[in-house]
Design a protein around this motif. Structure first.
Motif, PDB file in Angstrom:
ATOM      1  N   SER A  34     -10.127  -6.522  -3.154  1.00  9.83           N
ATOM      2  CA  SER A  34      -9.390  -7.631  -2.534  1.00  9.83           C
ATOM      3  C   SER A  34      -7.899  -7.574  -2.831  1.00  9.83           C
ATOM      4  O   SER A  34      -7.095  -8.160  -2.110  1.00  9.83           O
ATOM      5  CB  SER A  34      -9.952  -8.966  -3.026  1.00  9.83           C
ATOM      6  OG  SER A  34      -9.694  -9.153  -4.411  1.00  9.83           O
ATOM      7  N   GLN A  35      -7.524  -6.870  -3.894  1.00  8.28           N
ATOM      8  CA  GLN A  35      -6.127  -6.819  -4.294  1.00  8.28           C
ATOM      9  C   GLN A  35      -5.514  -5.425  -4.179  1.00  8.28           C
ATOM     10  O   GLN A  35      -4.298  -5.296  -3.996  1.00  8.28           O
ATOM     11  CB  GLN A  35      -5.988  -7.296  -5.756  1.00  8.28           C
ATOM     12  CG  GLN A  35      -6.570  -8.677  -6.032  1.00  8.28           C
ATOM     13  CD  GLN A  35      -5.850  -9.778  -5.287  1.00  8.28           C
ATOM     14  OE1 GLN A  35      -4.632  -9.734  -5.123  1.00  8.28           O
ATOM     15  NE2 GLN A  35      -6.599 -10.775  -4.821  1.00  8.28           N
ATOM     16  N   VAL A  63     -13.524  -7.714  -6.572  1.00  8.27           N
ATOM     17  CA  VAL A  63     -12.251  -8.224  -7.084  1.00  8.27           C
ATOM     18  C   VAL A  63     -11.138  -7.190  -6.908  1.00  8.27           C
ATOM     19  O   VAL A  63     -10.027  -7.512  -6.474  1.00  8.27           O
ATOM     20  CB  VAL A  63     -12.392  -8.621  -8.566  1.00  8.27           C
ATOM     21  CG1 VAL A  63     -11.038  -9.017  -9.145  1.00  8.27           C
ATOM     22  CG2 VAL A  63     -13.389  -9.761  -8.715  1.00  8.27           C
ATOM     23  N   THR A  90     -14.919 -12.684   2.274  1.00 11.65           N
ATOM     24  CA  THR A  90     -13.990 -11.581   2.037  1.00 11.65           C
ATOM     25  C   THR A  90     -14.478 -10.763   0.853  1.00 11.65           C
ATOM     26  O   THR A  90     -15.393 -11.183   0.123  1.00 11.65           O
ATOM     27  CB  THR A  90     -12.583 -12.113   1.744  1.00 11.65           C
ATOM     28  OG1 THR A  90     -12.603 -12.850   0.499  1.00 11.65           O
ATOM     29  CG2 THR A  90     -12.094 -13.037   2.861  1.00 11.65           C
ATOM     30  N   THR A  91     -13.880  -9.594   0.633  1.00 12.04           N
ATOM     31  CA  THR A  91     -14.296  -8.759  -0.497  1.00 12.04           C
ATOM     32  C   THR A  91     -14.076  -9.467  -1.824  1.00 12.04           C
ATOM     33  O   THR A  91     -14.888  -9.332  -2.752  1.00 12.04           O
ATOM     34  CB  THR A  91     -13.533  -7.427  -0.486  1.00 12.04           C
ATOM     35  OG1 THR A  91     -12.116  -7.689  -0.400  1.00 12.04           O
ATOM     36  CG2 THR A  91     -13.947  -6.563   0.692  1.00 12.04           C
ATOM     37  N   PHE A  92     -12.997 -10.232  -1.939  1.00 11.52           N
ATOM     38  CA  PHE A  92     -12.743 -10.963  -3.178  1.00 11.52           C
ATOM     39  C   PHE A  92     -13.815 -12.026  -3.396  1.00 11.52           C
ATOM     40  O   PHE A  92     -14.329 -12.193  -4.505  1.00 11.52           O
ATOM     41  CB  PHE A  92     -11.366 -11.622  -3.125  1.00 11.52           C
ATOM     42  CG  PHE A  92     -11.023 -12.424  -4.357  1.00 11.52           C
ATOM     43  CD1 PHE A  92     -10.727 -11.781  -5.553  1.00 11.52           C
ATOM     44  CD2 PHE A  92     -11.019 -13.812  -4.332  1.00 11.52           C
ATOM     45  CE1 PHE A  92     -10.422 -12.507  -6.702  1.00 11.52           C
ATOM     46  CE2 PHE A  92     -10.712 -14.546  -5.461  1.00 11.52           C
ATOM     47  CZ  PHE A  92     -10.409 -13.893  -6.650  1.00 11.52           C
ATOM     48  N   GLN A  93     -14.180 -12.735  -2.331  1.00 12.28           N
ATOM     49  CA  GLN A  93     -15.216 -13.759  -2.441  1.00 12.28           C
ATOM     50  C   GLN A  93     -16.576 -13.144  -2.771  1.00 12.28           C
ATOM     51  O   GLN A  93     -17.359 -13.726  -3.521  1.00 12.28           O
ATOM     52  CB  GLN A  93     -15.290 -14.552  -1.132  1.00 12.28           C
ATOM     53  CG  GLN A  93     -14.081 -15.441  -0.889  1.00 12.28           C
ATOM     54  CD  GLN A  93     -14.085 -16.044   0.510  1.00 12.28           C
ATOM     55  OE1 GLN A  93     -14.597 -15.451   1.463  1.00 12.28           O
ATOM     56  NE2 GLN A  93     -13.505 -17.238   0.645  1.00 12.28           N
TER      57      GLN A  93
END
Length: 513
Positions: A178-179, A175, A320-323
Motif C-alpha cells: 500500500s505504501q 501494508v 485496498t491492499t493496505f486494508q
C-alpha cells in the motif's frame, strides 16, 4: 548398516533424546535460533498473496500464472524436503543452517531486483531451496531435545511457525504494497535474514555427527518429476476449461502419480540398507498416518485460502491492499495465541478435545464464506476469517505432535521430512485447486479482470470447494489418538545422526524396539 548388525552403543554415542525434567538452557538456545530463522524464511511463503493483484497488472500476467510465484515456492519445498532426511544425516547442524539461510538470502536479493516474471520466479525458487531444510531441522531437533510431557507446549510453538508465519505474510505484504513497490517485500527481508544468519554463525553450536550416507539421484529425480507434474497438472485445470493449456491436465497428473509410485518403490528398496530418502516404515503406524492425512487437508485448504482470499477481498469487498493487510493481521495473532493455549491442553488431554471441535468449526466457517456476495459486510468477513484461523490452529499443532510422538527417535528425521513434504505439497496443490475453482467459477474467458457478479460467483465456487474438502478433516479427527510414550531403541539406526556435544549420557541397560 541395518540395526541388527550395528554394534552396541557406547556411552559417548548416547542418543540426544530427553525424557525427564526441563531442557537445558543450551538446548533452548538452539531451538530458539532455529525457530526465529524458520519464522523469517517461512514468512515468505505467502508473502505475494496480497501482492497478486498488483503483480497481475505490473507484470501483465494472469491469476493462474501469478499463483505460480507461490505454488512454485511450495512445490520446490515439496520436492526438496524428502531429501532432508539425507541432509540431517550427512551434514552437521551448523552446515545445514548456514547453507540454507545463505541460499535464501541470494534468492531474496534476486527477487528484489527482478525485471520481470521470469527472474522473479527464479528468485522465489532459490528462496524455497534455502527454506526446505530449516523446518525439518527445527522439528527433528525439538522432538529430540524436549521431554514427552512438555512436547505439546513446545511443539505448539514450533508448529506455530508453519501456521502463523504464512498467515502473517499476507498482512505484512498488504501494508508494504500500500505504501511501496512490491520489490520492497524482498528488500525489507534482507536485513532481517542477514541478522538471523549472523546470530546463527555466532551462537549456534554443533549437536550432530555427519554420516557417510550417499545421495540417491534416482530418488531425487523421480521425486521432482512426480511432485512437479502432479501440481502442474492440478494447477492447469482452471485454464484448461477455456483451452489455454498446451496439454490436458490429466496427462501431467498421470505422469506425477506414476513417478510417485516409483519413488515409493525405490524407498522400500533403499530402506533395507538404511539409505532411503524417506523411510516408508513410518507409514505403518496408524497413529502417524491418520494425523498426517488430516494435516494434508488442513494445509491444502489453509494455504489455498490465503492465496485466493486477497483476490476476493479486492474484487468483492472492494478493499485496498493496505486494508487487506490490516484485515489479515488479527488472524495471525489469533493463531499464535490459540496454538499456545492448545499446547497445554494437548499435554493434559491429548489431541481430540482440540481437533474434533476445531475441524467442525473450521469447516462451518468455510461454508459461511461460500455464501459471500456483494451484500456481505467486511465485519462479517473478518469474523469468519478469525474463526477460520482459530479453528485451524486447534488442529495444526495437535496433529503434528500426535504424529511425531508415535515414532521412535531414530525415525524423527524421516517423520519430520514426510510431514513437511505433505504439508508443502498440499499447500501447492491447495493453491492450484482453489485458483482453478476461482477461475472456473467466474465463468469468464479471462479471469484477470472480473466484473462484480463474476467475482461473487468465483468466490462462492472457491469456498464451496474448500468446505466440501474440509469435511474430510472432520472424519479424520475422529480417528486421532494421543500417542503412547514410545520406547526409544538403544541400538543406533543409521538415521540417528544426533549426538550431544557436552557430557555423555549413560546408555539404558536394555534395548526396546
Amino acid at each position: 548398516m541395518s540395526p541388527n548388525k550395528t554394534p552396541p552403543r557406547t556411552p559417548t554415542d548416547a542418543p540426544l533424546t530427553r525424557h525427564e525434567g526441563k531442557s537445558p538452557s543450551g538446548d533452548a538456545l538452539i531451538i530458539g535460533i532455529l525457530l526465529v530463522s524458520a519464522f523469517t524464511v517461512m514468512l515468505n511463503e505467502m508473502l505475494l498473496g496480497v501482492a497478486l493483484p498488483t503483480l497481475i497488472v505490473d507484470l501483465d500476467i494472469t491469476p493462474s500464472t501469478g499463483q505460480w510465484l507461490t505454488t512454485g515456492y511450495l512445490l520446490t519445498l515439496a520436492i526438496l524436503i524428502p531429501a532432508t532426511g539425507f541432509l540431517l544425516r550427512r551434514f552437521n547442524l551448523r552446515t545445514i543452517f548456514i547453507s540454507s539461510l545463505s541460499l535464501f538470502t541470494i534468492g531474496t536479493a534476486i527477487a528484489a531486483v527482478a525485471p520481470g516474471f521470469g527472474v522473479l520466479f527464479t528468485g522465489r525458487i532459490i528462496q524455497a531451496a534455502g527454506t526446505a531444510a530449516l523446518m525439518p531441522l527445527l522439528m527433528a531437533t525439538t522432538m529430540r531435545l524436549v521431554p514427552p510431557h512438555r512436547r505439546g507446549r513446545t511443539m505448539a510453538m514450533v508448529t506455530g511457525v508453519t501456521a502463523v508465519a504464512p498467515a502473517v505474510g499476507p498482512a505484512v505484504s498488504g501494508v508494504v504494497i500500500s505504501q511501496l513497490s512490491w520489490r520492497w517485500l524482498f528488500i525489507l527481508v534482507l536485513p532481517v535474514v542477514l541478522t538471523a544468519l549472523a546470530l546463527g554463525v555466532i551462537k549456534l553450536r554443533n549437536i550432530t555427527r555427519p554420516e557417510p550416507v550417499k545421495l540417491d539421484m534416482m530418488s531425487l529425480t523421480v521425486s521432482a518429476i512426480g511432485f512437479g507434474a502432479l501440481v502442474y497438472g492440478v494447477s492447469t485445470i482452471g485454464e484448461s476449461v477455456s483451452g489455454h493449456t498446451p496439454v490436458p491436465p490429466y496427462f501431467p497428473i498421470a505422469i506425477g502419480l506414476l513417478a510417485l509410485t516409483l519413488f515409493v518403490r525405490r524407498q522400500t528398496v533403499l530402506q533395507r540398507k538404511d539409505n532411503a530418502f524417506l523411510d516408508m516404515r513410518i507409514f505403518r503406524t496408524r497413529a502417524f498416518t491418520v494425523p498426517l492425512l488430516v494435516m494434508l487437508i488442513v494445509a491444502l485448504i489453509g494455504f489455498g485460502t490465503m492465496m485466493v482470499l486477497p483476490l476476493i477481498l479486492t474484487n468483492v469487498a472492494g478493499l485496498t491492499t493496505f486494508q487487506i493487510g490490516l484485515f489479515l493481521v488479527p488472524g495471525g495473532a489469533l493463531m499464535a495465541l490459540v496454538s499456545a493455549l492448545g499446547g497445554r491442553i494437548y499435554d493434559r488431554y491429548g489431541p481430540r478435545p482440540l481437533a474434533i471441535p476445531g475441524s467442525v468449526i473450521w469447516t462451518g466457517s468455510l461454508w459461511f464464506l461460500s455464501r459471500v456476495d456483494e451484500t456481505t459486510s467486511v465485519t462479517a468477513l473478518l469474523a469468519a476469517y478469525l474463526i477460520l484461523s482459530a479453528s485451524q490452529a486447534l488442529m495444526w499443532a495437535p496433529m503434528t505432535t500426535a504424529a511425531l510422538s508415535s515414532l521412535r527417535a531414530e525415525l524423527y528425521p524421516h517423520g519430520t521430512a514426510a510431514f513437511n513434504t505433505i504439508q508443502q505439497l498440499a499447500g501447492g496443490i491447495g493453491g492450484a485447486v482453489l485458483i482453478s475453482a476461482y477461475t472456473i467459477g467466474s465463468h469468464a474467458h479471462d479471469a484477470g479482470a472480473l466484473t462484480l457478479p463474476q467475482s461473487v460467483s468465483a468466490a462462492q465456487a472457491t469456498f464451496t470447494t474448500a468446505a466440501v474438502i474440509g469435511c474430510l478433516a472432520i472424519v479424520g479427527t475422529l480417528w486421532v489418538r494421543k500417542a503412547a510414550a514410545v520406547p526409544q531403541t538403544t541400538v543406533p539406526d543409521a538415521s540417528d545422526a544426533f549426538v550431544h556435544d557436552t557430557a555423555p549420557q549413560p546408555a539404558p541397560s536394555a534395548a526396546t524396539d
